[in-house]
Enzyme design. Structure first.
Site, short mmCIF file in Angstrom:
data_model
loop_
_atom_site.label_atom_id
_atom_site.label_comp_id
_atom_site.label_asym_id
_atom_site.label_seq_id
_atom_site.Cartn_x
_atom_site.Cartn_y
_atom_site.Cartn_z
N GLY A 115 0.98 -1.16 0.14
CA GLY A 115 -0.09 0.36 0.28
C GLY A 115 0.66 0.97 -0.04
O GLY A 115 -0.01 2.44 -0.60
N ARG A 116 2.06 1.07 0.46
CA ARG A 116 2.86 2.23 0.13
C ARG A 116 4.52 2.11 -0.29
O ARG A 116 5.09 2.27 0.29
CB ARG A 116 2.85 3.19 1.69
CG ARG A 116 3.69 2.22 2.70
CD ARG A 116 4.02 2.72 3.95
NE ARG A 116 4.11 1.98 5.34
CZ ARG A 116 4.83 2.69 5.80
NH1 ARG A 116 4.52 3.63 6.06
NH2 ARG A 116 4.65 1.28 7.20
N LYS A 136 10.14 2.20 0.30
CA LYS A 136 8.53 2.11 0.93
C LYS A 136 8.59 3.26 1.71
O LYS A 136 9.39 4.00 1.68
CB LYS A 136 9.83 0.63 2.41
CG LYS A 136 8.71 1.14 3.10
CD LYS A 136 8.53 0.09 4.27
CE LYS A 136 8.44 0.19 6.12
NZ LYS A 136 8.76 -1.45 6.69
N GLY A 149 -0.08 6.23 1.49
CA GLY A 149 1.48 5.32 0.42
C GLY A 149 2.15 5.96 1.31
O GLY A 149 3.85 5.89 0.56
N ARG A 199 15.21 -0.53 0.37
CA ARG A 199 14.49 -1.79 1.14
C ARG A 199 15.75 -2.64 -0.07
O ARG A 199 15.43 -2.74 -0.98
CB ARG A 199 13.38 -2.31 1.67
CG ARG A 199 13.80 -4.00 2.58
CD ARG A 199 12.63 -3.58 3.36
NE ARG A 199 11.08 -3.92 2.91
CZ ARG A 199 10.49 -4.22 3.89
NH1 ARG A 199 10.64 -3.94 4.83
NH2 ARG A 199 8.57 -4.39 3.06
N ARG A 206 6.07 -13.56 1.19
CA ARG A 206 5.42 -13.80 2.31
C ARG A 206 4.88 -15.01 2.44
O ARG A 206 4.49 -15.17 1.31
CB ARG A 206 4.92 -12.78 2.46
CG ARG A 206 6.09 -11.60 2.65
CD ARG A 206 4.41 -10.14 2.52
NE ARG A 206 5.14 -9.38 1.77
CZ ARG A 206 5.53 -7.69 2.01
NH1 ARG A 206 5.31 -7.85 3.72
NH2 ARG A 206 6.32 -6.72 1.93
N ASP A 275 1.99 -11.83 7.25
CA ASP A 275 2.07 -10.75 5.93
C ASP A 275 3.73 -10.83 5.91
O ASP A 275 4.52 -9.76 5.28
CB ASP A 275 1.23 -9.97 5.57
CG ASP A 275 0.73 -8.98 7.00
OD1 ASP A 275 0.56 -9.54 7.73
OD2 ASP A 275 1.66 -7.48 6.71
N ASN A 276 4.10 -10.27 7.06
CA ASN A 276 5.32 -10.35 7.85
C ASN A 276 6.43 -11.33 8.22
O ASN A 276 7.14 -11.17 8.80
CB ASN A 276 5.11 -9.02 9.10
CG ASN A 276 4.43 -8.02 8.83
OD1 ASN A 276 4.58 -7.25 7.86
ND2 ASN A 276 3.92 -7.20 10.11
N ASP A 285 9.79 -6.49 7.68
CA ASP A 285 9.18 -5.67 8.70
C ASP A 285 8.79 -4.98 9.78
O ASP A 285 8.61 -5.54 10.36
CB ASP A 285 7.43 -5.84 7.81
CG ASP A 285 6.78 -5.24 7.04
OD1 ASP A 285 7.10 -3.94 7.51
OD2 ASP A 285 6.25 -5.90 6.48
P1 AMP Z 1 2.28 -2.76 7.71
O1 AMP Z 1 1.91 -2.96 9.50
O2 AMP Z 1 3.66 -2.35 7.34
O3 AMP Z 1 2.72 -4.33 8.09
O4 AMP Z 1 1.21 -2.72 6.98
C1 AMP Z 1 0.55 -3.14 6.89
C2 AMP Z 1 -0.50 -2.61 5.43
O5 AMP Z 1 -0.90 -1.79 5.35
C3 AMP Z 1 0.64 -3.80 3.61
O6 AMP Z 1 -0.41 -3.63 2.67
C4 AMP Z 1 0.79 -2.02 3.63
O7 AMP Z 1 1.16 -1.55 2.48
C5 AMP Z 1 0.28 -0.68 4.12
N1 AMP Z 1 0.16 0.46 5.20
C6 AMP Z 1 1.10 0.67 6.17
N2 AMP Z 1 1.18 2.27 6.15
C7 AMP Z 1 0.41 2.75 5.35
C8 AMP Z 1 -0.06 4.01 4.59
N3 AMP Z 1 0.65 4.78 4.81
N4 AMP Z 1 -0.43 4.11 3.45
C9 AMP Z 1 -0.66 3.11 2.56
N5 AMP Z 1 -1.65 1.99 3.07
C10 AMP Z 1 -0.45 1.00 4.03
MG MG Z 2 4.05 -5.49 6.75
#
Ligand code: AMP
Ligand code: MG
Length: 512
Positions: A115-116, A136, A149, A199, A206, A275-276, A285
């Protein structure tokens, strides 16, 4: 750099329909060699997405050693890399995409995806090592849901520092090539300075990527993903109908080894959602992760982990739980009757404890200076942990002090203060007498596995606070010190101490 070289770096700029500036010559000179094998997978697995250009890209940290290892031109990247690392320029050969994946987040299944982040592509080093290069914080993608994002400077620096610390500790981990400020604010509770992390990973596949494919219910997609992942990370596995099982066993083994390594250095990942969990077996992550200061098995740092699902001691168990989700996903491509496949997966899953215990015992014995293995060794280690817990001892320093105790006549006063230590140390010394080595040799061995330096929470926070106010030097100094975690030097003296018992408990945030 020669004059000829500088002329050669004459920029050829193209502006794409998406507004991205592509500089061909200059970035080519940086030594990028992109290949994009992930794009050969069915389209369901990704979406072609360019990073969103940023206002003012400024290099904050750049990992020259890693760039060298990757066969990149450090001089070129030092002068112009920020544009690539911020997503303002796409290096030649790169084909940016956002990956689709799903995941169990705190036990609940969700469709996710980058998502970002965007994957620039796979860089193939001169030694033919293939690595993902991902940005990232590079802007919105079709998987962003309500997110912006973007990423914030502090957490991106945190990931850089801790992942590089893990690498130096010998723990498999994604690496950090750069942190680049965007010159834009990102709105969290407050407007905060934005940044992008570059990164580098064996891959970003995953457990959640397999869950995503299984949730689509398309056998062909999953089978393609499996073939691709095996070719990339487990090429030694024979292509037989048993591949889902042999693959599962191989991933399980890598995960058991990885989580054991976390336990040796006192690392709490903090958000072990599926997912991590990287299929390649790297720590990935770095959100709310942190290292233990005072030892307590139930330590949780993350502000949102109210139930302690991802506490220090639960990491092996939750890893097994995550692996069960991988097994479920693979069912779709198993030959024969489903019940039989389930039985087979369960019997492999049950080997996790033994596999983990083997790695754990090997590592904990090494921490105590024991080379041979004896029946009571696991109890000896556990008893020490119990004493440490009761006495609120610092995790890392205790093992370092033990190695010193072998060489000093006078025992360390901190160790002696631990209730029950007298008795334990006698048992340990008796056990050491079964080893064929002399005490100084054992002490030396212990020092090679028990780090003097880990990324300490307060030091990381101090470095981040300074960086956020414009002074990157403390972060650079900390990174320098983290590169040699097993040596006691004058330079690292100030970095060895943990937070004293009774300090306010440290709290980390996913807030990124
Ligand atoms: P994470 O907690 O980093 O493992 O992210 C979990 C999910 O949330 C993943 O799909 C990320 O891409 C999404 N995500 C986290 N932060 C953002 C953000 N600021 N904008 C869009 N998607 C995000
Ligand atoms: Mg993640």
């Amino acid at each position: 750099m020669s004059v000829l070289r500088n002329q050669d770096r004459f920029l050829v700029c193209l502006i794409t329909a998406a507004g991205i500036i592509v500089t061909t010559k200059d970035t080519q000179d940086a030594g990028w060699s992109f290949d994009n094998s992930f794009m050969q997978l069915p389209e369901a697995f990704f979406s072609r997405t360019n990073p969103e250009p940023v206002k003012h890209a400024v290099k904050v940290l750049f990992n020259e050693d890693l760039a060298n290892d990757l066969g990149l031109d450090v001089d070129v990247l030092r002068s112009s890399g920020a544009q690539v690392f911020a997503g303002n320029e796409i290096p030649p050969g790169a084909a940016p995409l956002a990956q689709a994946y799903a995941g169990h987040q705190f036990g609940h299944f969700t469709n996710l995806g980058d998502g970002r982040a965007v994957l620039l592509g796979e860089h193939v080093t001169p030694k033919k090592h293939r690595v993902d290069v991902q940005l990232k914080g590079s802007g919105r993608t079709c998987y962003s849901r309500s997110g912006d994002g973007r990423a914030v400077l502090g957490p991106m620096l945190r990931e850089y520092i801790i992942s590089e610390g893990m690498y130096s500790l010998g723990v498999p981990s994604t690496r950090s090539l750069a942190v680049t400020a965007t010159g834009e604010n990102v709105l969290r509770n407050l407007p905060l300075p934005g940044a992008i992390l570059t990164r580098v990973a064996e891959s970003h596949i995953r457990i959640g990527t397999f869950q995503y494919a299984a949730a689509l219910g398309d056998k062909n997609n999953l089978s393609e993903l499996l073939k691709y992942t095996v070719a990339r990370h487990y090429p030694e596995l024979p292509n037989t109908p048993d591949l889902p099982f042999t693959f599962f066993r191989a991933v399980l083994d890598k995960q058991a080894s990885l989580v054991a390594r976390w336990m040796f250095v006192g690392f709490v990942h903090g958000v072990l959602n599926t997912d991590n969990v990287s299929i390649a077996g790297e720590t990935i992550d770095y959100g709310p992760c942190a290292f233990l200061d005072v030892y307590h098995p139930e330590t949780v740092f993350s502000s949102i982990d109210h139930q302690g699902r991802y506490s220090f001691e639960k990491q092996p168990m939750i890893t097994q739980w995550n692996l069960a989700r991988l097994a479920e996903s693979l069912l779709l491509v198993c030959p024969g009757e489903q019940d039989k496949s389930v039985e087979k997966f369960v019997s492999i899953l049950e080997t996790f404890s033994e596999s983990y215990e083997t790695y754990y015992q090997h590592g904990t014995n090494a921490k105590l200076g024991l080379r041979n293995q004896e029946k009571e060794d696991a109890i000896l280690y556990q008893d020490l942990l119990d004493i440490m817990k009761f006495s609120q001892a610092d995790f890392s320093s205790t093992f370092v002090a033990l190695s010193h105790a072998l060489e000093n006549e006078h025992a360390d006063p901190v160790l002696m203060k631990m209730s029950g230590f007298d008795n334990w140390v006698q048992r340990w010394r008796e056990r050491l007498s079964h080893e064929s080595s002399l005490l100084p040799e054992i002490a030396k061995r212990m020092r090679s596995v028990n780090p003097v330096i880990v990324p300490r929470n307060l030091q990381v926070e101090e470095a981040l606070a300074e960086a956020e106010s414009g002074n990157i030097e403390p972060a650079q100094r900390l990174l320098g010190v983290l590169q040699a975690p097993f040596s006691e030097t004058l330079e690292n003296e100030l970095y060895r101490k943990g937070a004293p018992p009774g300090s306010a408990s440290y709290c980390t945030f996913c807030g990124t």
